[in-house]
Scaffold this active site. Structure first.
Site, PDB file in Angstrom:
ATOM      1  CG  HIS A  88      20.435 -49.361  11.825  1.00 16.93           C
ATOM      2  ND1 HIS A  88      20.911 -48.465  10.889  1.00 16.93           N
ATOM      3  CD2 HIS A  88      20.184 -48.629  12.944  1.00 16.93           C
ATOM      4  CE1 HIS A  88      20.943 -47.253  11.420  1.00 16.93           C
ATOM      5  NE2 HIS A  88      20.496 -47.324  12.664  1.00 16.93           N
TER       6      HIS A  88
ATOM      7  CG  HIS B 270      17.984 -47.164  15.393  1.00 17.50           C
ATOM      8  ND1 HIS B 270      19.308 -46.885  15.617  1.00 17.50           N
ATOM      9  CD2 HIS B 270      17.586 -47.958  16.425  1.00 17.50           C
ATOM     10  CE1 HIS B 270      19.691 -47.478  16.739  1.00 17.50           C
ATOM     11  NE2 HIS B 270      18.667 -48.148  17.245  1.00 17.50           N
TER      12      HIS B 270
HETATM   13 FE    FE Z   1      20.466 -42.894  12.596  1.00 20.13          FE
HETATM   14 ZN    ZN Z   2      20.683 -45.730  14.186  1.00 23.12          ZN
END
Ligand code: FE
Ligand code: ZN
Length: 266
Positions: free
Chosen positions: A53, A55
């Site tokens: 993901h 982030h």
């Molecule tokens: Fe994380």
């Molecule tokens: Zn995360």
């Protein structure tokens, strides 16, 4: 034969290295320096980068790694595999549920699951690796004894994502991206004080952390037994959520109330 090893990063992240003794794929390299150190120590070439993901603590090291490794073991640019639904810098292959990922260096195959909830486009990578068995790299969706915060998804989405992971074969090793187990277990015990498997696990977690040993990977079967977020339909968990004033009128509401309880748990 493949090995999966943790590369500790930041305060409590694990970057996972999958390697055959010659080349390594790294999962969620939030920073490059610990990866470089690991590769150098073991004499490994970087062969692939896999992202769960968007982030920063999961993809922040990609640019530096590519700069240091303009080509992989076969002389071509290193593939960067990441979720189709998110902004992933330097991504060369966008993946979503149903896709198969085939790595060359090391040779490994994964199928992709969409597991939205922590982020909207979060994916997990499921494989059956020679030497390493059944594995899932699930980023910040499922943690040992816990789950990720709902930054971009609804309780219903996260519950469905966790249901998918819980349905994997019980011996699947769960490679999550953070060492949050001790605080997760504290919360789990507040939810299910009568869970004997959880009490035994709590003692084991204390011993492992005392020795500065990772508590992950666990297994899917273990998570089904101790993780309150995989157990939100259990009568004991429902009663505990209700005692906190949570709405337990349907599965998603009960899950959301449980997650909300954890968000405020000290
Ligand atoms: Fe994380
Ligand atoms: Zn995360």
């Amino acid at each position: 034969m493949l090995k999966v090893e943790p590369i500790p990063a930041f305060q409590d992240n694990y970057i996972w290295a999958i390697h055959d003794g010659e080349s390594a794929a790294v999962v969620d390299p939030g920073e490059a320096q610990p990866v470089e150190r690991f590769l150098a120590q073991r004499g490994l070439a970087l062969g692939a980068i896999v992202i769960t993901h968007h982030h920063g603590d999961h993809q922040g090291g990609v640019a530096d790694l590519l700069e240091r490794h303009p080509a992989g073991p076969d002389g071509t640019p290193i593939p960067v595999i990441g979720p189709a639904g998110e902004r992933i810098g330097h991504r060369t292959q966008a993946v979503r549920e149903g896709d198969t990922v085939t790595l060359a260096h090391p040779a490994a195959t994964f199928r992709v699951l969409d597991v939205p909830g922590h982020t909207a486009g979060h994916v997990a990578y499921v494989g059956d690796l020679p030497g390493a068995g059944r594995v899932v790299f699930c980023g910040d969706t499922l943690f040992a004894s816990g789950c990720g915060r709902l930054f971009e998804g609804s309780p219903a989405q996260m519950l469905a994502s966790l249901d998918k992971l819980a349905a994997l074969p019980g011996d699947t090793r769960v490679y999550c991206a953070h060492e949050y187990t001790r605080s997760n277990v504290r919360f789990a015990q507040a939810v299910e004080p009568g869970n004997a498997d959880l009490s035994a696990w709590s003692a084991r977690v204390d011993a492992l952390r005392q020795a500065e040993t990772p508590t992950v990977p666990t297994t899917v079967a273990h998570e089904r037994a101790v993780n309150p977020f995989l157990r939100s339909r259990e009568p004991a968990v429902r009663r505990a959520v209700q005692a906190q004033g949570g709405d337990v009128s349907n599965d998603a509401a009960a899950f959301g109330a449980l997650r909300g309880w954890k968000d405020n748990f000290r």
